[in-house]
Write an enzyme that holds these catalytic residues in place. Structure first.
Site, PDB file in Angstrom:
ATOM      1  N   LYS A  42       2.922  41.163-101.228  1.00 43.05           N
ATOM      2  CA  LYS A  42       4.365  41.393-101.349  1.00 43.05           C
ATOM      3  C   LYS A  42       5.062  41.448 -99.989  1.00 43.05           C
ATOM      4  O   LYS A  42       6.151  40.908 -99.813  1.00 43.05           O
ATOM      5  CB  LYS A  42       4.626  42.694-102.113  1.00 43.05           C
ATOM      6  CG  LYS A  42       4.227  42.586-103.564  1.00 43.05           C
ATOM      7  CD  LYS A  42       4.574  43.807-104.366  1.00 43.05           C
ATOM      8  CE  LYS A  42       3.926  43.737-105.731  1.00 43.05           C
ATOM      9  NZ  LYS A  42       4.246  42.532-106.502  1.00 43.05           N
ATOM     10  N   GLY A  43       4.414  42.095 -99.007  1.00 46.03           N
ATOM     11  CA  GLY A  43       5.047  42.206 -97.701  1.00 46.03           C
ATOM     12  C   GLY A  43       5.181  40.845 -97.030  1.00 46.03           C
ATOM     13  O   GLY A  43       6.272  40.450 -96.591  1.00 46.03           O
ATOM     14  N   ALA A  44       4.067  40.122 -96.972  1.00 50.82           N
ATOM     15  CA  ALA A  44       4.083  38.819 -96.295  1.00 50.82           C
ATOM     16  C   ALA A  44       5.017  37.847 -97.033  1.00 50.82           C
ATOM     17  O   ALA A  44       5.739  37.062 -96.395  1.00 50.82           O
ATOM     18  CB  ALA A  44       2.670  38.262 -96.216  1.00 50.82           C
ATOM     19  N   ASN A 186      11.138  46.373-110.708  1.00 46.19           N
ATOM     20  CA  ASN A 186      11.359  45.536-111.890  1.00 46.19           C
ATOM     21  C   ASN A 186      11.221  46.444-113.130  1.00 46.19           C
ATOM     22  O   ASN A 186      11.116  47.667-112.987  1.00 46.19           O
ATOM     23  CB  ASN A 186      10.409  44.327-111.901  1.00 46.19           C
ATOM     24  CG  ASN A 186       8.942  44.728-112.034  1.00 46.19           C
ATOM     25  OD1 ASN A 186       8.626  45.850-112.424  1.00 46.19           O
ATOM     26  ND2 ASN A 186       8.053  43.819-111.711  1.00 46.19           N
ATOM     27  N   ALA A 250       5.862  36.263-107.284  1.00 46.45           N
ATOM     28  CA  ALA A 250       6.636  36.448-106.049  1.00 46.45           C
ATOM     29  C   ALA A 250       8.128  36.158-106.198  1.00 46.45           C
ATOM     30  O   ALA A 250       8.855  36.212-105.201  1.00 46.45           O
ATOM     31  CB  ALA A 250       6.052  35.642-104.886  1.00 46.45           C
ATOM     32  N   ALA A 251       8.605  35.900-107.423  1.00 45.42           N
ATOM     33  CA  ALA A 251      10.056  35.717-107.586  1.00 45.42           C
ATOM     34  C   ALA A 251      10.786  37.008-107.190  1.00 45.42           C
ATOM     35  O   ALA A 251      11.842  36.976-106.552  1.00 45.42           O
ATOM     36  CB  ALA A 251      10.381  35.350-109.031  1.00 45.42           C
ATOM     37  N   GLY A 252      10.167  38.157-107.528  1.00 45.28           N
ATOM     38  CA  GLY A 252      10.762  39.445-107.143  1.00 45.28           C
ATOM     39  C   GLY A 252      10.780  39.618-105.622  1.00 45.28           C
ATOM     40  O   GLY A 252      11.685  40.254-105.075  1.00 45.28           O
ATOM     41  N   ASP A 253       9.799  39.040-104.938  1.00 51.89           N
ATOM     42  CA  ASP A 253       9.774  39.139-103.470  1.00 51.89           C
ATOM     43  C   ASP A 253      10.911  38.314-102.858  1.00 51.89           C
ATOM     44  O   ASP A 253      11.555  38.744-101.887  1.00 51.89           O
ATOM     45  CB  ASP A 253       8.421  38.660-102.930  1.00 51.89           C
ATOM     46  CG  ASP A 253       7.280  39.556-103.399  1.00 51.89           C
ATOM     47  OD1 ASP A 253       7.515  40.761-103.579  1.00 51.89           O
ATOM     48  OD2 ASP A 253       6.165  39.040-103.615  1.00 51.89           O
ATOM     49  N   GLY A 287       2.906  29.169-106.790  1.00 50.44           N
ATOM     50  CA  GLY A 287       2.374  29.883-105.626  1.00 50.44           C
ATOM     51  C   GLY A 287       3.374  30.872-105.057  1.00 50.44           C
ATOM     52  O   GLY A 287       4.582  30.738-105.279  1.00 50.44           O
TER      53      GLY A 287
HETATM   54  O1  RIB Z   1       4.630  39.853-105.685  1.00 50.91           O
HETATM   55  C1  RIB Z   1       3.606  38.884-105.762  1.00 50.91           C
HETATM   56  C2  RIB Z   1       2.439  39.305-104.927  1.00 50.91           C
HETATM   57  O2  RIB Z   1       1.854  40.453-105.485  1.00 50.91           O
HETATM   58  C3  RIB Z   1       1.329  38.290-104.846  1.00 50.91           C
HETATM   59  O3  RIB Z   1       1.494  37.358-103.819  1.00 50.91           O
HETATM   60  C4  RIB Z   1       0.087  39.152-104.704  1.00 50.91           C
HETATM   61  O4  RIB Z   1      -0.555  39.035-103.491  1.00 50.91           O
HETATM   62  C5  RIB Z   1       0.551  40.569-104.969  1.00 50.91           C
HETATM   63  O5  RIB Z   1       0.664  41.281-103.803  1.00 50.91           O
END
Ligand code: RIB
Length: 306
Positions: A42-44, A186, A250-253, A287
Protein backbone atom coordinates in the site's frame (compact mmCIF):
# COMPACT_ATOMS: atom_id res chain seq x y z
CA UNK A 1 1.33 26.22 -9.61
CA UNK A 2 4.32 24.47 -7.99
CA UNK A 3 4.20 20.68 -7.64
CA UNK A 4 2.94 19.21 -4.39
CA UNK A 5 5.41 17.40 -2.15
CA UNK A 6 4.32 14.13 -0.57
CA UNK A 7 5.99 11.80 1.92
CA UNK A 8 4.72 8.23 2.11
CA UNK A 9 5.74 6.20 5.17
CA UNK A 10 4.60 2.67 4.53
CA UNK A 11 4.91 -0.82 3.16
CA UNK A 12 6.59 -2.17 0.05
CA UNK A 13 5.52 -5.69 -0.97
CA UNK A 14 5.90 -7.90 -3.95
CA UNK A 15 2.48 -9.14 -5.06
CA UNK A 16 2.18 -12.79 -6.12
CA UNK A 17 -0.95 -12.58 -8.20
CA UNK A 18 -3.00 -15.51 -9.49
CA UNK A 19 -5.96 -14.95 -11.77
CA UNK A 20 -8.88 -17.28 -10.94
CA UNK A 21 -12.35 -17.74 -12.42
CA UNK A 22 -13.74 -17.09 -8.92
CA UNK A 23 -12.42 -17.07 -5.34
CA UNK A 24 -12.23 -20.64 -3.92
CA UNK A 25 -14.45 -21.79 -1.04
CA UNK A 26 -12.65 -22.98 2.15
CA UNK A 27 -10.99 -26.35 1.46
CA UNK A 28 -11.47 -26.06 -2.32
CA UNK A 29 -8.62 -26.22 -4.91
CA UNK A 30 -8.99 -24.30 -8.15
CA UNK A 31 -6.98 -24.04 -11.36
CA UNK A 32 -5.65 -20.52 -11.86
CA UNK A 33 -5.46 -19.05 -15.35
CA UNK A 34 -2.40 -16.76 -15.04
CA UNK A 35 0.33 -15.85 -12.55
CA UNK A 36 2.36 -12.67 -12.24
CA UNK A 37 4.84 -11.07 -9.85
CA UNK A 38 4.13 -7.36 -9.48
CA UNK A 39 5.51 -4.52 -7.34
CA UNK A 40 2.92 -3.61 -4.70
CA UNK A 41 2.40 -2.73 -1.04
CA UNK A 42 0.00 0.00 0.00
CA UNK A 43 2.77 2.46 0.84
CA UNK A 44 4.83 1.91 -2.30
CA UNK A 45 1.68 1.94 -4.47
CA UNK A 46 0.67 5.30 -3.02
CA UNK A 47 4.17 6.67 -3.58
CA UNK A 48 4.04 5.60 -7.24
CA UNK A 49 0.57 7.08 -7.65
CA UNK A 50 1.58 10.39 -6.03
CA UNK A 51 4.65 10.63 -8.30
CA UNK A 52 2.61 9.87 -11.43
CA UNK A 53 0.04 12.46 -10.33
CA UNK A 54 2.78 15.08 -10.39
CA UNK A 55 4.07 15.18 -6.80
CA UNK A 56 7.67 15.35 -5.72
CA UNK A 57 7.56 12.14 -3.67
CA UNK A 58 9.60 10.65 -0.84
CA UNK A 59 9.12 7.03 0.23
CA UNK A 60 10.21 5.83 3.69
CA UNK A 61 9.97 2.09 4.31
CA UNK A 62 11.96 -1.11 4.66
CA UNK A 63 12.61 -3.96 2.21
CA UNK A 64 14.69 -7.13 2.48
CA UNK A 65 18.17 -7.70 1.08
CA UNK A 66 16.77 -9.92 -1.66
CA UNK A 67 15.53 -9.99 -5.25
CA UNK A 68 12.07 -8.66 -4.29
CA UNK A 69 13.68 -5.74 -2.44
CA UNK A 70 15.79 -4.98 -5.52
CA UNK A 71 12.66 -5.15 -7.68
CA UNK A 72 10.91 -2.56 -5.47
CA UNK A 73 13.89 -0.21 -5.47
CA UNK A 74 14.06 -0.39 -9.26
CA UNK A 75 10.36 0.27 -9.88
CA UNK A 76 10.13 3.09 -7.31
CA UNK A 77 13.26 4.74 -8.71
CA UNK A 78 11.83 4.48 -12.25
CA UNK A 79 9.04 6.84 -11.13
CA UNK A 80 11.57 9.33 -9.78
CA UNK A 81 10.71 8.69 -6.11
CA UNK A 82 13.28 9.79 -3.54
CA UNK A 83 14.45 6.59 -1.80
CA UNK A 84 16.94 8.11 0.66
CA UNK A 85 14.74 6.83 3.52
CA UNK A 86 14.08 3.33 2.15
CA UNK A 87 15.97 0.98 4.47
CA UNK A 88 17.16 -2.59 3.95
CA UNK A 89 16.30 -5.01 6.76
CA UNK A 90 19.35 -6.98 8.01
CA UNK A 91 17.56 -10.34 8.14
CA UNK A 92 13.90 -10.24 7.14
CA UNK A 93 12.73 -10.78 3.56
CA UNK A 94 10.76 -8.19 1.58
CA UNK A 95 7.03 -8.17 2.39
CA UNK A 96 4.77 -10.20 0.14
CA UNK A 97 1.09 -10.24 -0.71
CA UNK A 98 -0.56 -13.37 -2.07
CA UNK A 99 -3.42 -12.11 -4.22
CA UNK A 100 -6.27 -13.84 -6.01
CA UNK A 101 -7.98 -11.79 -8.69
CA UNK A 102 -11.29 -13.22 -9.85
CA UNK A 103 -12.52 -12.77 -13.42
CA UNK A 104 -15.11 -10.19 -12.34
CA UNK A 105 -12.26 -8.07 -10.96
CA UNK A 106 -12.76 -8.71 -7.20
CA UNK A 107 -9.72 -9.69 -5.19
CA UNK A 108 -8.62 -11.29 -1.93
CA UNK A 109 -5.23 -10.53 -0.41
CA UNK A 110 -3.02 -12.02 2.32
CA UNK A 111 -0.10 -9.79 3.32
CA UNK A 112 3.02 -11.02 5.15
CA UNK A 113 4.73 -7.78 6.27
CA UNK A 114 8.24 -9.27 7.05
CA UNK A 115 10.76 -6.44 6.42
CA UNK A 116 7.98 -3.82 6.60
CA UNK A 117 8.21 -4.24 10.39
CA UNK A 118 11.68 -2.62 10.20
CA UNK A 119 10.44 0.97 9.87
CA UNK A 120 10.40 2.35 13.41
CA UNK A 121 9.43 5.48 15.39
CA UNK A 122 13.15 6.43 15.40
CA UNK A 123 13.12 6.38 11.59
CA UNK A 124 10.13 8.75 11.71
CA UNK A 125 12.02 11.13 14.01
CA UNK A 126 14.84 11.23 11.45
CA UNK A 127 12.34 12.41 8.80
CA UNK A 128 11.47 15.62 10.69
CA UNK A 129 13.58 17.94 8.47
CA UNK A 130 11.40 16.97 5.48
CA UNK A 131 8.13 17.95 7.13
CA UNK A 132 8.38 21.73 6.67
CA UNK A 133 8.13 21.29 2.89
CA UNK A 134 5.30 18.74 2.72
CA UNK A 135 1.77 19.03 1.37
CA UNK A 136 0.85 15.77 3.10
CA UNK A 137 2.20 12.63 4.71
CA UNK A 138 0.44 9.40 3.67
CA UNK A 139 0.20 6.46 6.08
CA UNK A 140 -1.38 3.00 5.98
CA UNK A 141 -1.54 0.06 8.40
CA UNK A 142 0.99 -2.44 6.96
CA UNK A 143 3.82 -1.10 9.13
CA UNK A 144 3.99 -1.13 12.98
CA UNK A 145 1.23 0.95 14.58
CA UNK A 146 3.68 2.76 16.89
CA UNK A 147 5.48 3.99 13.77
CA UNK A 148 2.18 5.22 12.31
CA UNK A 149 1.38 6.98 15.57
CA UNK A 150 4.82 8.61 15.72
CA UNK A 151 4.28 9.96 12.19
CA UNK A 152 0.82 11.30 13.11
CA UNK A 153 2.34 13.03 16.16
CA UNK A 154 5.07 14.59 14.05
CA UNK A 155 2.57 15.75 11.43
CA UNK A 156 0.44 17.43 14.11
CA UNK A 157 3.44 19.09 15.72
CA UNK A 158 4.67 20.45 12.38
CA UNK A 159 1.20 21.38 11.03
CA UNK A 160 1.35 18.94 8.11
CA UNK A 161 -1.78 17.22 6.77
CA UNK A 162 -1.69 13.50 7.60
CA UNK A 163 -3.84 11.06 5.62
CA UNK A 164 -4.39 7.65 7.16
CA UNK A 165 -5.47 4.99 4.66
CA UNK A 166 -6.95 2.47 7.10
CA UNK A 167 -5.96 -0.70 5.20
CA UNK A 168 -5.67 -3.57 5.74
CA UNK A 169 -8.83 -3.86 7.86
CA UNK A 170 -8.16 -4.02 11.59
CA UNK A 171 -9.24 -2.50 14.87
CA UNK A 172 -7.39 0.79 15.20
CA UNK A 173 -6.75 2.38 18.61
CA UNK A 174 -8.72 5.62 19.12
CA UNK A 175 -5.44 7.38 19.93
CA UNK A 176 -4.46 6.86 16.28
CA UNK A 177 -7.83 7.85 14.81
CA UNK A 178 -7.86 11.01 16.93
CA UNK A 179 -4.44 12.12 15.69
CA UNK A 180 -5.10 11.70 11.96
CA UNK A 181 -5.92 14.74 9.84
CA UNK A 182 -7.93 12.74 7.33
CA UNK A 183 -8.94 9.10 7.86
CA UNK A 184 -9.84 7.11 4.75
CA UNK A 185 -11.10 3.53 5.13
CA UNK A 186 -12.98 1.42 2.59
CA UNK A 187 -16.19 -0.37 3.63
CA UNK A 188 -14.54 -3.35 5.38
CA UNK A 189 -11.94 -1.15 7.05
CA UNK A 190 -14.65 1.24 8.25
CA UNK A 191 -16.52 -1.73 9.74
CA UNK A 192 -13.37 -3.00 11.51
CA UNK A 193 -12.78 0.49 12.96
CA UNK A 194 -16.33 1.34 14.00
CA UNK A 195 -18.25 -1.95 14.32
CA UNK A 196 -20.79 -0.57 11.80
CA UNK A 197 -21.36 -2.79 8.79
CA UNK A 198 -21.08 -0.53 5.72
CA UNK A 199 -23.41 -1.78 3.00
CA UNK A 200 -24.94 1.52 1.87
CA UNK A 201 -24.22 5.24 1.71
CA UNK A 202 -26.40 5.62 4.78
CA UNK A 203 -24.23 3.13 6.70
CA UNK A 204 -21.16 5.03 5.51
CA UNK A 205 -22.61 8.23 7.00
CA UNK A 206 -23.02 6.45 10.35
CA UNK A 207 -19.48 5.02 10.27
CA UNK A 208 -18.05 8.43 9.31
CA UNK A 209 -19.87 10.07 12.24
CA UNK A 210 -18.42 7.45 14.59
CA UNK A 211 -14.90 8.23 13.31
CA UNK A 212 -15.48 11.98 13.73
CA UNK A 213 -16.70 11.29 17.29
CA UNK A 214 -13.46 9.34 17.88
CA UNK A 215 -11.57 12.54 17.02
CA UNK A 216 -10.72 12.27 13.30
CA UNK A 217 -10.67 15.77 11.82
CA UNK A 218 -12.08 14.65 8.45
CA UNK A 219 -13.18 11.31 6.99
CA UNK A 220 -13.43 9.97 3.45
CA UNK A 221 -15.01 6.53 3.11
CA UNK A 222 -14.12 4.74 -0.12
CA UNK A 223 -17.16 2.88 -1.38
CA UNK A 224 -15.59 1.30 -4.51
CA UNK A 225 -18.13 1.10 -7.31
CA UNK A 226 -20.51 3.18 -5.15
CA UNK A 227 -18.25 6.22 -4.97
CA UNK A 228 -16.99 8.09 -1.92
CA UNK A 229 -18.42 9.82 1.12
CA UNK A 230 -16.82 12.83 2.81
CA UNK A 231 -17.61 13.99 6.34
CA UNK A 232 -15.92 16.87 8.11
CA UNK A 233 -16.39 20.56 7.35
CA UNK A 234 -19.48 19.51 5.40
CA UNK A 235 -20.94 16.23 4.19
CA UNK A 236 -20.55 15.22 0.54
CA UNK A 237 -21.37 12.07 -1.40
CA UNK A 238 -19.91 11.51 -4.87
CA UNK A 239 -20.94 8.51 -7.01
CA UNK A 240 -18.17 6.55 -8.75
CA UNK A 241 -17.34 6.89 -12.44
CA UNK A 242 -18.52 4.00 -14.53
CA UNK A 243 -15.64 1.96 -16.02
CA UNK A 244 -15.08 -1.69 -16.96
CA UNK A 245 -12.84 -2.98 -14.14
CA UNK A 246 -10.30 -5.71 -14.88
CA UNK A 247 -8.53 -5.67 -11.49
CA UNK A 248 -9.43 -3.59 -8.43
CA UNK A 249 -6.12 -4.22 -6.58
CA UNK A 250 -4.64 -0.89 -5.42
CA UNK A 251 -7.53 1.24 -6.73
CA UNK A 252 -7.88 2.50 -3.14
CA UNK A 253 -4.17 3.39 -3.15
CA UNK A 254 -4.60 5.50 -6.30
CA UNK A 255 -7.58 7.19 -4.62
CA UNK A 256 -5.70 7.96 -1.38
CA UNK A 257 -2.63 9.26 -3.20
CA UNK A 258 -4.83 11.52 -5.31
CA UNK A 259 -6.36 12.96 -2.14
CA UNK A 260 -2.86 13.64 -0.83
CA UNK A 261 -1.82 15.42 -4.01
CA UNK A 262 -4.81 17.76 -4.19
CA UNK A 263 -6.45 18.00 -0.73
CA UNK A 264 -4.83 21.30 0.24
CA UNK A 265 -5.02 22.69 -3.30
CA UNK A 266 -8.61 22.04 -4.44
CA UNK A 267 -12.07 22.50 -2.94
CA UNK A 268 -13.26 19.30 -1.22
CA UNK A 269 -15.70 18.28 -3.96
CA UNK A 270 -13.15 18.74 -6.75
CA UNK A 271 -10.52 16.81 -4.78
CA UNK A 272 -12.94 13.92 -4.25
CA UNK A 273 -13.82 13.91 -7.95
CA UNK A 274 -10.11 13.83 -8.85
CA UNK A 275 -9.55 10.92 -6.44
CA UNK A 276 -12.61 9.05 -7.77
CA UNK A 277 -11.20 9.40 -11.29
CA UNK A 278 -7.75 8.14 -10.23
CA UNK A 279 -9.33 5.15 -8.44
CA UNK A 280 -11.58 4.33 -11.40
CA UNK A 281 -8.68 4.42 -13.89
CA UNK A 282 -6.60 2.13 -11.64
CA UNK A 283 -9.23 -0.61 -11.97
CA UNK A 284 -8.87 -0.66 -15.76
CA UNK A 285 -5.25 -1.92 -15.75
CA UNK A 286 -4.03 -5.19 -14.12
CA UNK A 287 -1.53 -5.14 -11.23
CA UNK A 288 -0.87 -2.71 -8.36
CA UNK A 289 1.88 -0.27 -9.34
CA UNK A 290 1.43 -0.75 -13.10
CA UNK A 291 -2.17 0.46 -12.74
CA UNK A 292 -1.43 3.76 -10.96
CA UNK A 293 -2.57 6.45 -13.43
CA UNK A 294 -0.62 9.50 -14.61
CA UNK A 295 -1.98 12.99 -13.96
CA UNK A 296 -2.57 13.61 -17.69
CA UNK A 297 -4.71 10.45 -17.89
CA UNK A 298 -6.80 11.54 -14.88
CA UNK A 299 -7.31 15.03 -16.30
CA UNK A 300 -8.23 13.66 -19.74
CA UNK A 301 -10.70 11.23 -18.13
CA UNK A 302 -12.30 14.03 -16.10
CA UNK A 303 -12.64 16.15 -19.26
CA UNK A 304 -14.26 13.24 -21.11
CA UNK A 305 -16.71 12.76 -18.24
CA UNK A 306 -17.60 16.46 -18.41
O1 RIB B 1 -3.74 -2.06 -1.73
C1 RIB B 1 -3.22 -3.09 -2.54
C2 RIB B 1 -1.98 -3.65 -1.91
O2 RIB B 1 -2.32 -4.29 -0.71
C3 RIB B 1 -1.27 -4.69 -2.73
O3 RIB B 1 -0.35 -4.16 -3.64
C4 RIB B 1 -0.65 -5.60 -1.69
O4 RIB B 1 0.72 -5.58 -1.65
C5 RIB B 1 -1.26 -5.16 -0.37
O5 RIB B 1 -0.37 -4.41 0.36
Amino acid sequence: MDSPTILVIGSANVDLVTRVPRCPKPGESLIGTAFSTVAGGKGANQAVAAARLGAHTYFAGCVGDDAFGAMQRKTLAADGIDLTHLKTHPDKPTGTAVILVADQGQNSIVVTPSANSGITPDDVAALEPLFSGLDAVLLQLEIPLDTVEAALDLARRTGVLSILDAGPAQQVPESIIAKAGLVSPNETEAEAMTGISVKSVDDAHKAASRLLDAGAAEVVIKLGANGALYAGRESLYLPAFSVNPVDTVAAGDAFTAALGVCWSRMPRKEALQFANAAGALATTVPGAQPSMPARAAVEAFLNEQG
